[in-house]
Design a protein around this motif. Structure first.
Motif, PDB file in Angstrom:
ATOM      1  N   TYR A 201      44.986  41.785  45.862  1.00 32.31           N
ATOM      2  CA  TYR A 201      44.740  42.713  46.968  1.00 32.31           C
ATOM      3  C   TYR A 201      46.054  42.975  47.689  1.00 32.31           C
ATOM      4  N   ASP A 202      46.343  44.251  47.946  1.00 32.13           N
ATOM      5  CA  ASP A 202      47.556  44.629  48.672  1.00 32.13           C
ATOM      6  C   ASP A 202      47.253  45.925  49.433  1.00 32.13           C
ATOM      7  N   GLN A 203      47.363  45.889  50.724  1.00 31.12           N
ATOM      8  CA  GLN A 203      47.078  47.049  51.572  1.00 31.12           C
ATOM      9  C   GLN A 203      47.877  48.274  51.134  1.00 31.12           C
ATOM     10  N   SER A 204      49.095  48.067  50.656  1.00 24.51           N
ATOM     11  CA  SER A 204      49.966  49.165  50.213  1.00 24.51           C
ATOM     12  C   SER A 204      50.102  49.203  48.698  1.00 24.51           C
TER      13      SER A 204
ATOM     14  N   ASP B 118      38.926  41.370  47.977  1.00 25.08           N
ATOM     15  CA  ASP B 118      39.637  41.709  49.204  1.00 25.08           C
ATOM     16  C   ASP B 118      39.347  40.661  50.274  1.00 25.08           C
TER      17      ASP B 118
ATOM     18  N   ILE C 294      38.195  44.596  44.792  1.00 25.19           N
ATOM     19  CA  ILE C 294      39.362  45.292  45.331  1.00 25.19           C
ATOM     20  C   ILE C 294      39.252  46.788  45.005  1.00 25.19           C
TER      21      ILE C 294
ATOM     22  N   GLU D 225      42.814  51.700  45.160  1.00 23.95           N
ATOM     23  CA  GLU D 225      44.025  52.028  45.917  1.00 23.95           C
ATOM     24  C   GLU D 225      44.654  50.818  46.597  1.00 23.95           C
ATOM     25  N   ARG D 226      43.970  49.687  46.579  1.00 27.30           N
ATOM     26  CA  ARG D 226      44.473  48.458  47.215  1.00 27.30           C
ATOM     27  C   ARG D 226      44.868  47.384  46.211  1.00 27.30           C
TER      28      ARG D 226
END
Length: 113
Positions: free
Chosen positions: A43-46, A26, A32, A35-36
């Motif tokens: 890494y992806d916030q959504s 992250d 990571i 859920e991310r």
């Protein structure tokens, strides 16, 4: 238009996966969180919400229900809107709950009928 495109406004990336292995770290160099994890392990916030939308697209028994939306709060998948039947609601809850990183599925904001 499919689930992913309708909710996120762009087509699915090549090689997108619903449960990819995490790659990299992250923003702070940590592993990571599940859920991310994004569609290709980045890494992806959504990431969780995107992978749930992708899973809905990949299930041939689910047409894009334009009145249902997917979001996330941490590991909770949040469904908002309406579905035509209790069977469809149960199906989307089952699929969403089976995605790596999903700790629960919130349907408080979903109406049936």
């Amino acid at each position: 238009m499919g689930w992913f495109d309708r909710i996120f406004g762009f087509g699915k990336p090549d090689n997108a996966q619903t449960n990819p292995e995490p790659t990299g770290t992250d923003d702070q160099g940590n592993a990571i969180p599940p859920e991310r994890v994004g569609l290709n392990g980045e890494y992806d916030q959504s990431g969780l919400a995107k992978r749930v939308a992708l899973a809905f697209d990949e299930d041939p028994s689910l047409d894009d229900i334009s009145t249902l939306w997917v979001a996330q709060t941490g590991g909770t998948v949040v469904l908002k809107g309406s579905v035509p039947s209790e069977d469809i609601l149960n199906k989307v809850v089952s699929i969403a709950g089976g995605i790596n990183g999903a700790t629960s599925v919130d349907t408080d904001q979903v109406t049936v009928g």
